[in-house]
Scaffold this active site. Structure first.
Site, short mmCIF file in Angstrom:
data_model
loop_
_atom_site.label_atom_id
_atom_site.label_comp_id
_atom_site.label_asym_id
_atom_site.label_seq_id
_atom_site.Cartn_x
_atom_site.Cartn_y
_atom_site.Cartn_z
N ASP A 269 0.83 -1.20 0.00
CA ASP A 269 0.00 0.00 0.00
C ASP A 269 0.87 1.26 0.00
O ASP A 269 2.10 1.20 0.22
CB ASP A 269 -0.88 -0.04 1.26
CG ASP A 269 -2.17 0.74 1.13
OD1 ASP A 269 -2.30 1.52 0.18
OD2 ASP A 269 -3.05 0.58 2.00
N ASP B 7 -10.69 2.15 -3.43
CA ASP B 7 -11.24 1.86 -2.10
C ASP B 7 -12.76 1.83 -2.09
O ASP B 7 -13.36 1.39 -1.11
CB ASP B 7 -10.76 2.92 -1.09
CG ASP B 7 -9.43 2.51 -0.47
OD1 ASP B 7 -9.03 1.34 -0.62
OD2 ASP B 7 -8.79 3.37 0.16
C1 DGJ Z 1 -5.81 1.91 1.88
C2 DGJ Z 1 -6.17 0.69 1.10
O1 DGJ Z 1 -6.66 1.03 -0.15
C3 DGJ Z 1 -7.17 -0.13 1.88
O2 DGJ Z 1 -7.57 -1.22 1.13
C4 DGJ Z 1 -6.54 -0.55 3.18
O3 DGJ Z 1 -5.46 -1.41 2.93
C5 DGJ Z 1 -6.07 0.67 3.95
N1 DGJ Z 1 -5.25 1.54 3.16
C6 DGJ Z 1 -5.31 0.25 5.18
O4 DGJ Z 1 -4.75 1.30 5.84
#
Ligand code: DGJ
Length: 741
Positions: free
Chosen positions: A472, A542
């Site tokens: 990430d 997301d």
């Molecule tokens: C952003 C990501 O897109 C989410 O899926 C998740 O992993 C969060 N960060 C976790 O902090």
């Protein structure tokens, strides 16, 4: 068959594979220019007469053509430049002249940068053309690769300082394309967090039009991909040129229409946030741009990108493997979990047929919320007393694979790493640092920080049976500055940062070849061709709401294959938009990607478990087709009122297809609705079945077999009965599976 022809007599290079042609000519003064990029032209002919419009206004240069492959500023060509080199006297004028070329089979790798590749030399041919400015000593080597079986040219630029004095690059674009007219629409993928890559289309107008990122990553806001399409071009017909940058940092994609109606497109690292010192004897390779040309519509353009990116950009053991169906605990638990809760989620997942459990954020340091611990990649024994190994073994003993989340490029101010190395965070001494999500960015332009991350992350990956990693990156860069660079070279920082990211990816993917990497950046903030070279799939966005995802996945598919698009079913009300959509609709949308669940499986009701088991079985049966077949967009969220979307994936032998049809809002009294299909074999009979199984009037009307020609000419019946529609409600989806007998 030779793909690149050099005609000495005409000083002309012709790259053609029967699908497209690019013809380059060396103009009289030695400049390299574009004579044609488009439909294939016959080999062994001169195209020197296609020189483009001449210079106007400069009385001593009226005969010179001005289609230029490497345009430089300040000597009569006022359009956007491709290369700006500042010389010791402060001037930027260059006279780049042809100094030689080399044609080689295959495609050389790009030093330190991700790029498309070949597996055998007969898949492509490459020509490198050297242009030299005698006075400064700069040599610009333009490289063009034509792939044998795709309408694709991959292009890049390397700069070398052969002169005696230091030079500073102020702009070094990966590709410039001079087009003889401006009759195009400019298509780009834009949005923001949770609604990335919506398709935007606008007519070219005089002057400049551009998209860019100055955020230190390719970004949620604009994607490093653009297309020009003729206004009449559809998914199925018409001319389009797509250009994607194989890069994950700041970029610029820009088109300028000049007063005489020609158009110049350029794409590359954003010059506004870039400069590079080129000492005598040194060189710089800039990222690759991939250019697709087609006359068969946007669908054919996307198909070329999908095949190339899936097969010759993505690499590693997972490139051609069907991807596992996963459950990720993020939306199910956020930071609030312990070993028992995770094992409970995994146990139910196993019973549902899910194959991989992914432990998301919050397993390390003392991270109970997003204010701490990034950088401390040591398991939190309060939550996981038996460590990663203990948890991972319980999960793998259940028969699931185990995966883990990391965010290597970041550090929390409240962390042991920051306490030990406050100078490792990006920032300017004496000035406040801007925080995003209460976190700072590590200076990956510094090799010792890359070494450190390689060490600690390797320890994590070795700490248990880990077969998947979600990488990430949750904030943009601010206050770009590196303690490792002298003042006059701070303009190199953002590019060096991305080179550091690539180097870390390269080392970890090489050392752990069996791990499936999925990239992520707060959803799709770094969904680009650069990272696809290391991580064959990426978290698309997301926002997991099914209706929002129709637009996002549709837009993403313009350039990127379904095998790259992470798509999950989440709980309702949806956490991003609060919408309640049927479980079947959520699955029917998420099927068109690398499929998974993002919820607490223990909270599913018994009837939901039955439905999920059926969804998992459906995806397992069709995933190879979905991940590796030909994706055809049929009806889109950006067409008309956008209420209906439909797409289909067709196997290469055209004997199988899975079609998704979606309606956001239900409307009363619908007329009979048919959907004309594309991509099928007109001569084959297809058996049609419906998912989820239904026995309504439309299902019955479609029962039996239909020939491909009828499905193309007349269409598939989506809806035939008004009474039926009354019961459907909003957010309706239906899948059709077509199989030739
Ligand atoms: C952003 C990501 O897109 C989410 O899926 C998740 O992993 C969060 N960060 C976790 O902090």
């Amino acid at each position: 068959m030779s793909l690149i022809e050099w005609r000495e007599v005409d000083r002309q290079l012709h790259l053609t594979n029967g699908l497209l042609s690019q013809v380059l000519g060396i103009h009289d003064g030695g400049a390299l220019g574009l004579l044609h990029l488009g439909r294939p032209l016959a080999p062994d002919r001169s195209y020197r007469h296609l020189t483009g419009p001449p210079f106007t206004g400069f009385s001593n240069r009226l005969a010179e053509p001005i289609t230029l492959e490497c345009p430089t500023p300040a000597s009569g060509d006022y359009r956007i430049p491709g290369l700006v080199v500042e010389q010791p006297d402060g001037s930027t004028v260059l006279e780049l002249a042809y100094a030689g070329h080399r044609i080689t089979p295959g495609k050389p790798a790009l030093d330190g940068l991700p790029a498309t590749y070949v597996e055998s030399n007969d898949e492509a041919e490459t020509v490198e053309v050297d242009l030299r400015d005698a006075r400064s000593g700069i040599v610009a080597t333009l490289s063009y690769t034509i792939f044998r079986d795709l309408p694709v040219i991959a292009r890049s630029l390397r700069l070398r300082n052969d002169g005696p004095a230091p030079l500073t690059l102020r702009c070094a674009m990966s590709a410039v394309v001079d087009l003889p007219d401006d009759g195009w629409d400019f298509v780009h993928l834009s949005g923001t967090w949770a609604r990335e890559r919506h398709v935007r289309t606008r007519r070219l107008v005089p002057g400049r039009q551009s998209i860019s990122s100055n955020r230190g990553h390719s970004s949620h806001v604009h994607n490093p991909f653009v297309a020009l399409r003729r206004p009449a071009t559809t998914e199925e017909h018409g001319e389009a040129i797509g250009v994607a940058l194989v890069y994950s940092g700041n970029f610029l994609a820009e088109v300028e229409v000049e007063p005489f109606g020609t158009a110049r497109l350029r794409i590359g690292i954003d010059p506004e946030t870039f400069s590079w010192d080129l000492a005598p004897g040194s060189s710089l390779q800039v990222p690759e741009a991939v250019i697709v040309h087609t006359t068969d519509g946007l669908g054919a353009m996307s198909d070329a990108f999908h095949r190339l990116f899936r097969g010759r950009l993505a690499r590693g053991a997972w490139r051609d493997r069907p991807r596992p169906i996963l459950v990720n605990n993020w939306e199910g638990t956020y930071f609030d979990f312990d070993e028992e809760r995770l094992v409970a989620i995994a146990s139910v997942a196993r019973d549902l047929g899910i194959e991989l459990f992914v432990l998301d954020d919050g397993w390390f340091g003392k991270r109970d919320d997003d204010t701490t611990s990034l950088g401390d990649w040591v398991v939190d024994r309060r939550k996981l007393p038996n460590g990663i190994d203990g948890l991972a073994r319980r999960i793998t003993d259940l028969g699931l694979r185990f995966g883990i989340w990391i965010e290597p490029e970041m550090v929390s101010e409240r962390s042991e790493l920051f306490a030990a190395h406050p100078d490792w965070a990006v920032g300017i001494p004496g000035r406040p640092r801007t925080e995003g999500r209460q976190q700072l960015v590590l200076d990956l332009s510094r090799p010792e920080i890359v070494d450190h991350l390689e060490r600690v992350l390797s320890d994590v990956f070795r700490s248990g049976p880990i077969s998947y990693v979600k990488w990430d990156m949750n904030r943009s860069l601010t206050e770009p500055w590196s303690a490792a660079l002298p003042p006059e070279r701070q303009g190199e920082f953002l590019h060096r940062f991305i080179l550091g990211v690539y180097e870390l990816y390269r080392r970890l993917t090489t050392a752990f070849p069996e791990i499936l990497f999925e990239s992520c950046a707060g959803g799709g903030g770094r969904f680009d061709a650069g990272l696809l070279a290391y991580a064959p799939q990426a978290w698309t966005c997301d926002d997991t709401d099914a209706i929002e995802r129709l637009a996002i996945q549709w837009g993403t598919s313009l350039a990127y294959p379904l095998s790259a698009m992470g798509a999950h079913v989440s709980a309702v009300p949806n956490h991003q938009v609060g919408r309640i959509t049927p479980l079947a609709t959520r699955a029917a949308v998420a099927f068109f990607g690398t499929f998974g669940y993002e919820l607490d499986t223990t909270r599913l009701t018994e009837s939901e478990r039955v439905a999920v088991r059926d969804q998992v079985a459906f995806y397992r049966e069709h995933r190879e087709l979905i991940q590796f077949g030909r994706f055809v967009r049929l009806r889109g969220p950006f067409d008309g009122d956008g209420n209906e979307t439909a797409w289909v994936v067709v196997s290469d032998d055209r004997r199988q297809a899975v079609l998704g049809f979606y309606r956001a809002l239900n409307r009363p009294s619908p007329g009979p609705s048919r959907l004309r299909l594309r991509g099928l074999d007109p001569g084959l009979d297809y058996r049609i079945s419906i998912w989820p199984p239904a026995d309504d009037a439309t299902a019955l009307a479609n029962a039996g077999t239909r020939r491909g020609d009828e499905l193309a000419a007349v269409g598939l019946l989506i809806e035939g009965d008004r009474g039926e529609a009354a019961h459907r409600g909003d957010f309706w989806a239906r899948l059709f599976v077509l199989k030739a007998d």
